[in-house]
Design a protein around this motif. Structure first.
Motif, PDB file in Angstrom:
ATOM      1  N   ALA A 196       0.837  -1.199   0.000  1.00  0.00           N
ATOM      2  CA  ALA A 196       0.000   0.000   0.000  1.00  0.00           C
ATOM      3  C   ALA A 196       0.869   1.245   0.000  1.00  0.00           C
ATOM      4  O   ALA A 196       0.413   2.327   0.371  1.00  0.00           O
ATOM      5  CB  ALA A 196      -0.921  -0.010   1.223  1.00  0.00           C
ATOM      6  N   GLY A 197       2.128   1.071  -0.408  1.00  0.00           N
ATOM      7  CA  GLY A 197       3.047   2.200  -0.473  1.00  0.00           C
ATOM      8  C   GLY A 197       3.104   2.769  -1.884  1.00  0.00           C
ATOM      9  O   GLY A 197       2.272   3.581  -2.280  1.00  0.00           O
ATOM     10  N   ARG A 198       4.075   2.277  -2.665  1.00  0.00           N
ATOM     11  CA  ARG A 198       4.213   2.703  -4.052  1.00  0.00           C
ATOM     12  C   ARG A 198       4.488   1.484  -4.922  1.00  0.00           C
ATOM     13  O   ARG A 198       5.281   0.613  -4.568  1.00  0.00           O
ATOM     14  CB  ARG A 198       5.351   3.737  -4.197  1.00  0.00           C
ATOM     15  N   GLY A 199       3.831   1.446  -6.072  1.00  0.00           N
ATOM     16  CA  GLY A 199       3.957   0.297  -6.955  1.00  0.00           C
ATOM     17  C   GLY A 199       5.369   0.066  -7.452  1.00  0.00           C
ATOM     18  O   GLY A 199       5.769  -1.078  -7.692  1.00  0.00           O
ATOM     19  N   GLN A 200       6.145   1.137  -7.578  1.00  0.00           N
ATOM     20  CA  GLN A 200       7.489   1.022  -8.135  1.00  0.00           C
ATOM     21  C   GLN A 200       8.461   0.305  -7.208  1.00  0.00           C
ATOM     22  O   GLN A 200       9.571  -0.039  -7.616  1.00  0.00           O
ATOM     23  CB  GLN A 200       8.035   2.412  -8.468  1.00  0.00           C
ATOM     24  N   THR A 201       8.072   0.074  -5.967  1.00  0.00           N
ATOM     25  CA  THR A 201       8.966  -0.627  -5.046  1.00  0.00           C
ATOM     26  C   THR A 201       8.998  -2.127  -5.314  1.00  0.00           C
ATOM     27  O   THR A 201       9.858  -2.830  -4.787  1.00  0.00           O
ATOM     28  CB  THR A 201       8.541  -0.380  -3.579  1.00  0.00           C
ATOM     29  N   ILE A 202       8.081  -2.613  -6.126  1.00  0.00           N
ATOM     30  CA  ILE A 202       8.008  -4.047  -6.432  1.00  0.00           C
ATOM     31  C   ILE A 202       8.422  -4.320  -7.873  1.00  0.00           C
ATOM     32  O   ILE A 202       8.006  -3.621  -8.799  1.00  0.00           O
ATOM     33  CB  ILE A 202       6.573  -4.581  -6.213  1.00  0.00           C
ATOM     34  N   ASN A 203       9.250  -5.327  -8.036  1.00  0.00           N
ATOM     35  CA  ASN A 203       9.516  -5.852  -9.373  1.00  0.00           C
ATOM     36  C   ASN A 203       8.328  -6.742  -9.712  1.00  0.00           C
ATOM     37  O   ASN A 203       8.231  -7.882  -9.222  1.00  0.00           O
ATOM     38  CB  ASN A 203      10.826  -6.654  -9.388  1.00  0.00           C
ATOM     39  N   GLU A 204       7.415  -6.237 -10.514  1.00  0.00           N
ATOM     40  CA  GLU A 204       6.148  -6.930 -10.729  1.00  0.00           C
ATOM     41  C   GLU A 204       6.318  -8.270 -11.453  1.00  0.00           C
ATOM     42  O   GLU A 204       5.539  -9.204 -11.215  1.00  0.00           O
ATOM     43  CB  GLU A 204       5.180  -6.011 -11.480  1.00  0.00           C
ATOM     44  N   GLN A 205       7.304  -8.384 -12.307  1.00  0.00           N
ATOM     45  CA  GLN A 205       7.524  -9.668 -12.980  1.00  0.00           C
ATOM     46  C   GLN A 205       7.992 -10.716 -11.976  1.00  0.00           C
ATOM     47  O   GLN A 205       7.556 -11.875 -12.019  1.00  0.00           O
ATOM     48  CB  GLN A 205       8.561  -9.515 -14.093  1.00  0.00           C
ATOM     49  N   ASP A 206       8.869 -10.311 -11.055  1.00  0.00           N
ATOM     50  CA  ASP A 206       9.338 -11.246 -10.032  1.00  0.00           C
ATOM     51  C   ASP A 206       8.187 -11.666  -9.122  1.00  0.00           C
ATOM     52  O   ASP A 206       8.082 -12.837  -8.735  1.00  0.00           O
ATOM     53  CB  ASP A 206      10.445 -10.600  -9.193  1.00  0.00           C
ATOM     54  N   LEU A 207       7.320 -10.714  -8.773  1.00  0.00           N
ATOM     55  CA  LEU A 207       6.165 -11.042  -7.939  1.00  0.00           C
ATOM     56  C   LEU A 207       5.213 -11.975  -8.677  1.00  0.00           C
ATOM     57  O   LEU A 207       4.695 -12.943  -8.099  1.00  0.00           O
ATOM     58  CB  LEU A 207       5.433  -9.768  -7.520  1.00  0.00           C
ATOM     59  N   LEU A 208       4.990 -11.706  -9.944  1.00  0.00           N
ATOM     60  CA  LEU A 208       4.116 -12.552 -10.749  1.00  0.00           C
ATOM     61  C   LEU A 208       4.624 -13.999 -10.765  1.00  0.00           C
ATOM     62  O   LEU A 208       3.861 -14.948 -10.583  1.00  0.00           O
ATOM     63  CB  LEU A 208       4.048 -12.005 -12.176  1.00  0.00           C
ATOM     64  N   THR A 209       5.922 -14.139 -10.933  1.00  0.00           N
ATOM     65  CA  THR A 209       6.519 -15.483 -10.953  1.00  0.00           C
ATOM     66  C   THR A 209       6.328 -16.187  -9.613  1.00  0.00           C
ATOM     67  O   THR A 209       5.957 -17.361  -9.566  1.00  0.00           O
ATOM     68  CB  THR A 209       8.017 -15.392 -11.283  1.00  0.00           C
ATOM     69  N   ALA A 210       6.561 -15.466  -8.525  1.00  0.00           N
ATOM     70  CA  ALA A 210       6.411 -16.059  -7.189  1.00  0.00           C
ATOM     71  C   ALA A 210       4.983 -16.505  -6.938  1.00  0.00           C
ATOM     72  O   ALA A 210       4.735 -17.583  -6.381  1.00  0.00           O
ATOM     73  CB  ALA A 210       6.847 -15.046  -6.128  1.00  0.00           C
ATOM     74  N   LEU A 211       4.032 -15.710  -7.385  1.00  0.00           N
ATOM     75  CA  LEU A 211       2.623 -16.056  -7.187  1.00  0.00           C
ATOM     76  C   LEU A 211       2.195 -17.224  -8.070  1.00  0.00           C
ATOM     77  O   LEU A 211       1.428 -18.090  -7.652  1.00  0.00           O
ATOM     78  CB  LEU A 211       1.750 -14.827  -7.470  1.00  0.00           C
ATOM     79  N   GLN A 212       2.711 -17.253  -9.283  1.00  0.00           N
ATOM     80  CA  GLN A 212       2.387 -18.363 -10.190  1.00  0.00           C
ATOM     81  C   GLN A 212       2.965 -19.682  -9.692  1.00  0.00           C
ATOM     82  O   GLN A 212       2.364 -20.745  -9.871  1.00  0.00           O
ATOM     83  CB  GLN A 212       2.909 -18.053 -11.590  1.00  0.00           C
ATOM     84  N   GLN A 213       4.108 -19.598  -9.038  1.00  0.00           N
ATOM     85  CA  GLN A 213       4.771 -20.801  -8.530  1.00  0.00           C
ATOM     86  C   GLN A 213       4.346 -21.131  -7.098  1.00  0.00           C
ATOM     87  O   GLN A 213       4.854 -22.096  -6.509  1.00  0.00           O
ATOM     88  CB  GLN A 213       6.289 -20.627  -8.610  1.00  0.00           C
ATOM     89  N   ASN A 214       3.446 -20.294  -6.552  1.00  0.00           N
ATOM     90  CA  ASN A 214       2.929 -20.506  -5.190  1.00  0.00           C
ATOM     91  C   ASN A 214       4.023 -20.525  -4.127  1.00  0.00           C
ATOM     92  O   ASN A 214       3.921 -21.235  -3.118  1.00  0.00           O
ATOM     93  CB  ASN A 214       2.109 -21.793  -5.117  1.00  0.00           C
ATOM     94  N   THR A 215       5.079 -19.748  -4.348  1.00  0.00           N
ATOM     95  CA  THR A 215       6.089 -19.600  -3.305  1.00  0.00           C
ATOM     96  C   THR A 215       5.720 -18.471  -2.357  1.00  0.00           C
ATOM     97  O   THR A 215       6.444 -18.187  -1.405  1.00  0.00           O
ATOM     98  CB  THR A 215       7.473 -19.311  -3.925  1.00  0.00           C
ATOM     99  N   LEU A 216       4.577 -17.853  -2.619  1.00  0.00           N
ATOM    100  CA  LEU A 216       4.005 -16.805  -1.764  1.00  0.00           C
ATOM    101  C   LEU A 216       2.504 -17.080  -1.715  1.00  0.00           C
ATOM    102  O   LEU A 216       1.902 -17.407  -2.735  1.00  0.00           O
ATOM    103  CB  LEU A 216       4.276 -15.433  -2.375  1.00  0.00           C
ATOM    104  N   LYS A 217       1.909 -16.981  -0.533  1.00  0.00           N
ATOM    105  CA  LYS A 217       0.497 -17.329  -0.413  1.00  0.00           C
ATOM    106  C   LYS A 217      -0.391 -16.406  -1.229  1.00  0.00           C
ATOM    107  O   LYS A 217      -1.282 -16.855  -1.974  1.00  0.00           O
ATOM    108  CB  LYS A 217       0.063 -17.294   1.051  1.00  0.00           C
TER     109      LYS A 217
END
Length: 311
Positions: free
Chosen positions: A224-245
């Motif tokens: 809930a801070g700023r979107g630019q603090t996240i590498n969105e591709q890396d987050l997408l990969t983590a979520l697709q691989q279920n390494t993050l709930k």
């Protein structure tokens, strides 16, 4: 007589509030919610404006002395070469709304509200797996005023609160502070990671594959801070691989989020369209009025921002 320009989506509302305040020696020169056509800005002394709109006009304001931002994030202004004016942000108005937002989702996951609904739809009395927030670990990236408010309420729920902050280390509701060099220890065992970092050169893309790999697979990320603090591709990969709930995302590197983005259709992503803690004209107007009195007396403004530090 100081000449004021109002440039925000709620411009008319702000103008009404300021007229009611009857501030001395202040004249509203213009009041609008767009920059498509602008009046003469050469004599403007003060701006009350949204950062993205203000960034498009400040270079045409040679006499600008002070700009009161209506938002918490001001990187569009920090990115400009012009820094010969006072820039004040907004503080002490978002804590309650942000805490409400964060706890809405932490309780959603801990109490397994969706699981109970699914059992109800199947007429099953057996309860799904659920838990409480007491004893859970909350990590907060960026323990400023807003983060301190969340930490206070988290302690009331009996949570263990970890804070990672460059400068702020004075919150009594944070059980333990960490530095970026201790990020591995900070992330270990987290149940929830809340990112409230501002956008700066130092914070851009800090939540990347390396950091995400340090989190437990049961961890929920809330940004809930700023979107630019996240590498969105890396987050997408983590979520697709279920390494993050799951990820609760209020902000994105590009807004509005394009309709074709995979985040929209992912069951473990929760999108809230940049609404976690919205600026309310009544609250921001009070800040402007207080700061105008200080400005008139040549005293330090509340929420004064540092161009060099970027916040």
């Amino acid at each position: 007589m100081y000449k004021l320009g109002i440039l925000t989506r709620n411009a008319t509302h702000y103008a009404t509030l300021l007229e009611q305040a009857q501030l001395p020696d202040l004249h509203i020169e213009f009041c609008q919610d767009h920059v498509d056509t602008m009046p003469d800005l050469s004599q403007i002394d003060i701006l009350l404006a949204e950062p993205k709109l203000a960034a498009q006009v400040v270079l045409n304001c040679p006499k600008l002395k002070w700009l009161q931002s209506t938002w918490a994030g001001n990187k569009p202004l920090f990115d400009l070469a012009k820094k010969d004016y006072l820039l004040s942000g907004v503080k002490d108005v978002f804590q309650d709304a942000m805490a409400e937002y964060v706890f809405a989702y932490m309780l959603y996951f801990s109490r397994n509200i969706e699981g109970f609904k699914q059992r109800q739809q199947k007429a099953l009395w057996q309860a799904p797996v659920h838990t409480t927030l007491k004893g859970k670990n909350l990590g907060i990236l960026g323990v400023g005023n807003i983060g301190k408010g969340v930490a206070q309420k988290a302690q009331a729920f009996g949570m263990q609160v970890r804070g990672l902050s460059h400068s702020s280390r004075d919150c009594m509701h944070v059980d333990q502070y960490f530095t970026w060099s201790e990020i591995t220890t900070f992330c270990a065992g987290l149940d929830y990671l809340l990112c409230l970092l501002p956008h700066s050169q130092q914070t851009e893309g800090v939540i990347d594959a390396k950091l995400l790999a340090l989190l437990p697979t049961h961890c929920v990320l809330i940004n809930a801070g700023r979107g630019q603090t996240i590498n969105e591709q890396d987050l997408l990969t983590a979520l697709q691989q279920n390494t993050l709930k799951a990820a609760v995302l209020d902000v994105f590197s590009l807004e509005p989020l394009i309709s074709s983005h995979p985040f929209w259709s992912m069951e473990n992503v929760y999108i809230t369209q940049h609404t976690a803690a919205e600026s309310q004209p009544e609250d921001i107007n009070k800040i402007f009025v207080k700061n105008y009195v200080l400005f008139m007396q040549n005293l330090p403004l509340q929420g004064l921002l540092d161009f060099h530090r970027g916040y």
